[in-house]
Design a protein around this motif. Structure first.
Motif: not given
Length: 251
Positions: A120-121, A152-155, A207-212
């Motif tokens: 899931n993205v 942020t993205f959540v994968i 799950v990984m979360n990142g700042y865009l």
């Protein structure tokens, strides 16, 4: 909410590295797993990322009261399971999280009998409504500060162990965007897989979360995810990092 209270909840946060490694790596491992657990709370994610009972209990006293007018909005989703664009929810710190984009993943690759599959993205538009929300985000993402509104993205992803022994993961080493941004767990990124063990023939989800950066003006459309090496349960490396990145499309 006072600053020292937020720091208390974040104090045990931060678990990159492996149970079999020593010194600073072992310390970082504990820190980053707690950090990932908190980031899961911020992402309203109910996957296996949050497994630390100590973290869960330390976060229970943070409960932002969502305004009645927001609850009456047809796009409000109380449980945080955002499936349609414009739907929104609130995390426990007071961050309004609106689904800006949802991608249908198809990315899978195998390296040394370990399979990585994107499940899931999502891209979230985050609007911090409290000082605690901004402070929590800046500490989780290792940023000196965050603006009132940021993306942020959540994968969510799955790792399957096809080897004949239990493996220990070193997690995501970096994520690179097609806009030139590089994220690591020491800067702008959280990942729940580091230090996790997977028995032979089994799968686990993370799950990984990142700042865009500047997503509203110049959105990234692709992520290249670089995973780390694989270890056994004693901390001995049994497989090098995959030779290529797992490509994820955000559009």
């Amino acid at each position: 909410m006072k600053k020292y209270q937020v720091s208390l909840a974040l104090g045990t946060i931060l678990i990159l590295g492996l149970a079999g490694c020593h010194g600073n790596k072992q310390s970082n491992q504990h820190q980053n797993k707690e950090k990932a657990a908190m980031s899961t709370k911020m992402a309203n994610d109910d996957s296996s990322a949050s497994e630390s009972s100590s973290t869960s209990s330390s976060l229970t006293h943070y409960k932002y009261k969502v305004p009645k007018s927001e609850k009456q909005n047809r796009d409000y989703v109380a449980d945080g399971h955002l499936t349609n664009k414009h739907q929104f929810s609130y995390d426990r710190f007071g961050t309004k999280q609106q689904l800006a984009k949802k991608a249908t993943p198809s990315s899978t690759f195998n390296s040394d009998k370990v399979t990585y599959r994107i499940l899931n993205v999502r891209v979230l538009k985050n609007s911090a409504k409290t000082s605690a929300a901004k402070q929590a985000a800046s500490q989780v993402l290792n940023l000196s500060s965050v603006p009132d509104t940021y993306y942020t993205f959540v994968i969510n992803y799955e790792v399957t162990n096809q080897q004949q022994q239990t493996i220990a993961l070193n997690g995501v080493s970096s994520v690179k965007t097609n806009q030139g941004q590089t994220l690591q767990t020491s800067n702008q990124l959280t990942d729940s897989s580091a230090g996790s063990q997977i028995p032979a023939g089994k799968s686990r989800q993370f799950v990984m979360n990142g700042y865009l950066y500047h997503y509203d003006k110049d959105p990234a459309s692709n992520l290249a995810i670089n995973f780390g090496p694989i270890f056994d349960t004693k901390g001995t490396k049994i497989a090098s990092a995959p030779s290529h990145a797992l490509q994820v499309t955000l559009s």
